[in-house]
Design a protein around this motif. Structure first.
Motif, PDB file in Angstrom:
ATOM      1  N   PHE A   1       0.783  -1.525   0.185  1.00 47.49           N
ATOM      2  CA  PHE A   1       0.055   0.479  -0.207  1.00 47.49           C
ATOM      3  C   PHE A   1       0.414   1.832   0.173  1.00 47.49           C
ATOM      4  O   PHE A   1       0.185   2.282  -0.817  1.00 47.49           O
ATOM      5  N   SER A   2       2.013   1.235   0.884  1.00 47.76           N
ATOM      6  CA  SER A   2       2.768   2.336   0.902  1.00 47.76           C
ATOM      7  C   SER A   2       3.732   2.885  -0.006  1.00 47.76           C
ATOM      8  O   SER A   2       3.925   3.785  -0.294  1.00 47.76           O
ATOM      9  N   SER A   3       3.421   1.409  -0.982  1.00 45.82           N
ATOM     10  CA  SER A   3       4.008   2.189  -2.458  1.00 45.82           C
ATOM     11  C   SER A   3       3.530   3.457  -3.025  1.00 45.82           C
ATOM     12  O   SER A   3       4.516   3.912  -4.012  1.00 45.82           O
ATOM     13  N   TYR A   4       2.048   3.131  -3.227  1.00 40.21           N
ATOM     14  CA  TYR A   4       1.201   4.293  -3.524  1.00 40.21           C
ATOM     15  C   TYR A   4       0.175   4.905  -3.177  1.00 40.21           C
ATOM     16  O   TYR A   4      -0.205   6.002  -3.353  1.00 40.21           O
ATOM     17  N   ALA A   5       0.164   5.378  -1.717  1.00 41.11           N
ATOM     18  CA  ALA A   5      -0.992   5.788  -1.381  1.00 41.11           C
ATOM     19  C   ALA A   5       0.179   6.197   0.436  1.00 41.11           C
ATOM     20  O   ALA A   5       0.743   5.536   0.584  1.00 41.11           O
ATOM     21  N   GLU A   6      -0.830   6.858   0.691  1.00 38.20           N
ATOM     22  CA  GLU A   6      -0.172   7.566   1.676  1.00 38.20           C
ATOM     23  C   GLU A   6      -0.942   7.256   3.037  1.00 38.20           C
ATOM     24  O   GLU A   6      -0.356   7.365   3.913  1.00 38.20           O
ATOM     25  N   TYR A   7      -2.215   7.026   2.490  1.00 36.80           N
ATOM     26  CA  TYR A   7      -3.026   6.251   3.609  1.00 36.80           C
ATOM     27  C   TYR A   7      -3.536   5.312   4.187  1.00 36.80           C
ATOM     28  O   TYR A   7      -4.234   4.182   2.721  1.00 36.80           O
TER      29      TYR A   7
END
Length: 280
Positions: free
Chosen positions: A216-222
């Motif tokens: 998730f953290s590879s494209y999302a901030e939340y």
């Protein structure tokens, strides 16, 4: 007791009391600071007090001093971005049928307020553009792409709406785009990498692994899961992967208190005053 020894002991005791008092003040200040940093996000507007996803609900959110409000975006038959949660109009309007089967003008004829209260009779289904124009600079907005697989190209249309209003480079994450459809969020991130993206997740007994959080953290901030999944450990792990968390949906005071105690970054709630009584 010699006078110098009395003075020394008295001084040590005084410094101990002062130090303890100082630590207590600092702890309280820190607690208050943390609470102030927890965003109040009005779910579909202040939907506990006005019909969800209407201008009345968004205005109520602003009146109640919520830092942000959340809304749901779908598309009409003729490609207009419209703000409504369900993929049918049955629950929240006087109409019946699939949102995607109505033209924008047909959707505008529906009453989206009477189901909640006669006080709101005549409320309309707003467009995303109307909401962005009305609340730019007045409120943060958490935009959820609802069932984007039904609406090919919706990511590009939402991106274009934000760019047209110069809202694609928001300061302090004032605009966030999120969805349960993680592929959609990858697509949106590829279109507008400057925009903060959120990943929604329904309740799962298995929880969420570090491998998932890394992905998730590879494209999302939340990472915004169902509130029932939240623990202090999960909040810490989310933060360790460089993301923030805005769990959903709070409808009782006890849940709000718990989420505040474990240090979430924002709380998505129908009742903004549950997060902060000053928002009543």
């Amino acid at each position: 007791m010699p006078r110098f020894l009395f003075i020394l002991i008295t001084g040590v005791l005084f410094m101990g009391v002062f130090s303890t008092s100082g630590e207590s003040v600092s702890a309280n200040e820190l607690k208050n600071k943390d609470r102030q940093q927890t965003l109040t996000i009005a779910h579909r507007g202040a939907s506990g007090y006005a019909p969800e996803n209407t201008m009345a609900a968004f205005e109520k959110s602003v009146d109640m001093k919520a830092e942000m409000f959340e809304l749901d975006v779908q598309m009409s038959k003729d490609g207009e971005l419209v703000v409504i949660h369900d993929t049918t109009v049955d629950r929240t309007t006087n109409g019946s049928g699939q949102v995607k089967d109505f033209t924008y003008e047909e959707l505008r004829q529906l009453d989206a307020g009477s189901w909640f209260s006669e006080e709101f009779a005549g409320e309309k289904i707003p467009t995303l553009g109307e909401v962005l124009d009305a609340y730019k600079g007045r409120s943060g907005i958490l935009i959820e792409l609802k069932s984007p697989s039904l609406y090919p190209g919706i990511e590009q249309k939402v991106a274009a709406a934000l760019v047209a209003r110069n809202m694609h480079k928001p300061e302090n994450d004032k605009i966030i785009v999120q969805s349960f459809d993680h592929e959609s969020m990858k697509t949106f991130h590829s279109i507008l990498p400057s925009m903060p993206v959120g990943v929604l997740l329904g309740y799962s007994e298995e929880g969420v692994s570090n491998e998932q959080l890394a992905n998730f953290s590879s494209y999302a901030e939340y990472f915004n899961p169902n509130k029932a999944m939240i623990t202090g450990d999960l909040v810490n792990r989310i933060h360790e992967f460089g993301m923030k968390t805005h769990p959903y949906t709070v409808r009782d005071q006890e849940s709000a208190n718990f989420l505040l105690s474990v240090g979430v970054d924002g709380i998505i709630t129908d009742f903004p005053d549950y997060v902060d009584p000053h928002k009543g």
